[in-house]
Write an enzyme that holds these catalytic residues in place. Structure first.
Site, mmCIF file in Angstrom:
data_model
loop_
_atom_site.group_PDB
_atom_site.id
_atom_site.type_symbol
_atom_site.label_atom_id
_atom_site.label_comp_id
_atom_site.label_asym_id
_atom_site.label_seq_id
_atom_site.Cartn_x
_atom_site.Cartn_y
_atom_site.Cartn_z
ATOM 1 N N LEU A 33 0.812 -1.222 0.000
ATOM 2 C CA LEU A 33 0.000 0.000 0.000
ATOM 3 C C LEU A 33 0.845 1.272 0.000
ATOM 4 C CD1 LEU A 33 -2.648 -1.187 2.630
ATOM 5 C CD2 LEU A 33 -2.718 -1.406 0.130
ATOM 6 N N HIS A 37 -3.638 4.305 -1.982
ATOM 7 C CA HIS A 37 -4.571 3.368 -1.347
ATOM 8 C C HIS A 37 -5.163 3.988 -0.072
ATOM 9 C CE1 HIS A 37 -1.785 0.365 -3.381
ATOM 10 N NE2 HIS A 37 -2.952 0.001 -3.838
ATOM 11 N N SER A 185 2.085 4.002 -7.659
ATOM 12 C CA SER A 185 1.739 2.644 -8.056
ATOM 13 C C SER A 185 2.624 1.686 -7.280
ATOM 14 C CB SER A 185 1.992 2.466 -9.561
ATOM 15 O OG SER A 185 2.056 1.090 -9.873
#
Ligand code: PAF
Length: 280
Positions: A33, A37, A185
């Site tokens: 994460l 997120h 990402s």
């Protein structure tokens, strides 16, 4: 934060929460994460009373030869981040419960999957729609939160929610970027320092396309600007201006426009997108 691994255990908690009148928010993830997120968790906490996040690296959305076996994982770090973000429950499904021996049911979403990621990763969205449908059936949330970073995935989930009559509100959160513009990402961890530098050309290109459209350029000219901005270090799959609703090429400046990019640098494939013009 509660941690649950079984479907029965999860359903028990959800049943109790719902009985007390709680609205359930759900954030599905594959872990490793980052702040993107955690922004989804925060959006869920604003929209719902009880937030459930899941971490599951779903094998059916990876093709043979993709990065399933080396997909980055950090369960301990993820738990700490979710706890600090105020997530109420972490669901970590057991592989054998999700795809048991003899499993044979899949969800295929047509239309919005025909091009772009759907063309370059042929079975990817079948895997995504299948796991998201399964998680929706298990968690049964009122609200589900996804990131705009995976714009075509959002279109697929939106279509599936409508087509399969899921009574779920879809919340979409903006892409989170590092200060230099790189879209966050989990796969950015694969990039060398030099590749990461070249990858900054993606957000520069998307922004150039956005500025061009907003200054009155044609779709074709904006697309050319995007393509010219991308570092030659990339093997580009697509760098296009598209219709964000249909995931077909844009035909009019009045379409909801999205500049999209996918390409490979070294062994890492990156995707990014930016709403432009009327699509802003
Ligand atoms: O976006 C992701 O991380 C995954 O595609 C999802 C939605 C968790 C399904 O595996």
């Amino acid at each position: 934060m509660k941690i649950v691994e079984s479907i029965a255990g999860l359903r028990d908690v959800v049943r109790l929460k719902r009985r007390s009148g709680a609205r359930i928010g759900f954030v599905p993830t594959m872990g490793y994460l980052h702040a993107g997120h955690l922004s989804l968790v925060s959006a869920s906490r604003s929209a719902a009373d009880y937030t459930i996040a899941s971490i599951y690296v779903n094998p059916t959305q990876f093709a043979l030869g993709e990065d399933l076996s080396r997909y980055p994982r950090d369960p301990g770090g993820d738990r700490a981040k979710l706890e600090a973000a105020g997530c109420d429950l972490l669901y970590m499904p057991a592989q054998e419960e999700i795809y048991p021996e003899g499993y044979g049911t899949f969800v295929d979403v047509e239309g919005v999957t025909a091009r772009y990621e759907g063309a370059f990763r042929p079975d990817h969205f079948r895997g995504v729609a299948t796991i998201v449908a399964k998680l929706f059936m298990i968690v049964a949330p009122e609200v589900a939160v996804f990131g705009q970073k995976d714009a075509q995935q959002v279109a697929v989930v939106r279509r599936m929610i409508a087509d399969l009559h899921f009574d779920i509100e879809l919340l979409v959160c903006p892409t989170m970027r590092d200060p230099d513009g790189l879209a966050m990402s989990s796969r950015n961890v694969y990039l060398s320092a030099n590749e990461r530098e070249e990858a900054l050309s993606i957000s520069r290109g998307l922004r150039a396309a956005k500025n061009a459209i907003e200054s009155g350029a044609s779709i074709q000219d904006a697309e050319n600007m995007l393509r010219r901005a991308i570092s030659p270090a990339f093997a580009v799959d697509y760098a296009d201006i598209i219709n964000a609703a249909t995931f077909q090429p844009a035909v009019s400046l009045n379409d909801p426009l999205l500049a999209v990019f996918a390409g490979r640098i070294g062994s890492t494939r990156l995707i990014d997108n930016m709403p432009v013009g009327a699509g802003r």
